[in-house]
Design an enzyme around this catalytic site. Sequence first.
Site, PDB file in Angstrom:
ATOM      1  N   ASP A  42       4.944 -35.430  75.899  1.00 61.23           N
ATOM      2  CA  ASP A  42       4.778 -35.246  74.459  1.00 61.23           C
ATOM      3  C   ASP A  42       3.375 -34.739  74.133  1.00 61.23           C
ATOM      4  OD1 ASP A  42       7.279 -36.168  73.900  1.00 61.23           O
ATOM      5  OD2 ASP A  42       6.653 -38.114  73.109  1.00 61.23           O
ATOM      6  N   PRO A  59      -3.213 -48.433  53.810  1.00 58.54           N
ATOM      7  CA  PRO A  59      -4.025 -47.221  53.883  1.00 58.54           C
ATOM      8  C   PRO A  59      -5.472 -47.495  54.287  1.00 58.54           C
ATOM      9  CG  PRO A  59      -3.326 -47.669  51.612  1.00 58.54           C
ATOM     10  CD  PRO A  59      -2.657 -48.678  52.479  1.00 58.54           C
ATOM     11  N   GLU A 107      -0.160 -53.293  44.630  1.00 56.09           N
ATOM     12  CA  GLU A 107      -1.527 -52.786  44.785  1.00 56.09           C
ATOM     13  C   GLU A 107      -2.212 -53.269  46.054  1.00 56.09           C
ATOM     14  OE1 GLU A 107      -0.355 -50.821  42.169  1.00 56.09           O
ATOM     15  OE2 GLU A 107      -2.468 -50.380  42.431  1.00 56.09           O
TER      16      GLU A 107
HETATM   17  N1  ADE Z   1       0.906 -48.398  52.634  1.00 52.06           N
HETATM   18  C1  ADE Z   1       0.626 -47.532  51.640  1.00 52.06           C
HETATM   19  N2  ADE Z   1       0.084 -46.403  52.120  1.00 52.06           N
HETATM   20  C2  ADE Z   1       0.007 -46.551  53.481  1.00 52.06           C
HETATM   21  C3  ADE Z   1      -0.468 -45.745  54.525  1.00 52.06           C
HETATM   22  N3  ADE Z   1      -0.996 -44.531  54.294  1.00 52.06           N
HETATM   23  N4  ADE Z   1      -0.395 -46.225  55.772  1.00 52.06           N
HETATM   24  C4  ADE Z   1       0.116 -47.448  56.018  1.00 52.06           C
HETATM   25  N5  ADE Z   1       0.585 -48.254  55.071  1.00 52.06           N
HETATM   26  C5  ADE Z   1       0.539 -47.826  53.805  1.00 52.06           C
END
Ligand code: ADE
Length: 238
Positions: free
Chosen positions: A179, A99, A126
């Site tokens: 697309d 993330p 984590e």
């Molecule tokens: N792993 C956990 N959350 C994620 C996300 N939003 N994007 C990519 N990998 C992740």
Amino acid sequence: MRIDVLTLFPEMFAGYVGQSLLKLAIQRGLVDVRLHNIRDWSSDKHQSVDDRPFGGGPGMVMMAPTVVECVEAVQTGNDETYDEEHRRVEPGHLVMLTPQGRRLDQRVVEELSTQRRLVLLCGRYEGFDERIRMVLAPDEISVGDYVLNGGEVAAMTVIDAVIRLVPGVLGDDESAHCDSFSSGNRLLEHEQYTRPREYRGLEVPEVLLSGNHEEIARWRAERSRQRTAERRPDLLSD
Ligand code: ADE
């Protein structure tokens, strides 16, 4: 294109890899997906891949030696899944799903699709020991501003979007260049209809039944523009 996925849960990919467009692309030799279990590179007797964070706090952190050695082995071909042909494949572009990465969009997908080989590293728990980033300098990619339980679903998203752009994967009549979000097309798709002509009193727009291809194209272009203005005005402004 060759895609290697490094994960603690290779079974999660079995259904996905065996279905639909990806299955066909693999059968036709256009895409080659290999799964690797990171746990196989663990060196202790419990096959551990994670440990508690130094400094305390919740959850577990993926350990640097196991992950780094797994990536290096896969990138240099020191694992038993390689055959002669694939020994010649370059180490590949390493993507870490997290993330904290740059946000995946069609521009990033187009960029990734130019690689001959992608190595996708999925995390769990984590997160990753920071030294994994320091040693491997991966291209960190996030699929959106939300936290998944791990990188596996994110990796499938990357694969799904990228293989559409591999030449030959889509049929002639479903060009990926049309697309939404692709370069040169920043518009949402117009609405589509199929049989029946009437459903619960809702009729298919007359123009689509007219057989007048010029008029249909004009109507679709206009609907596309209107939809984008209503739903995603940001696409028209940037
Ligand atoms: N792993 C956990 N959350 C994620 C996300 N939003 N994007 C990519 N990998 C992740």
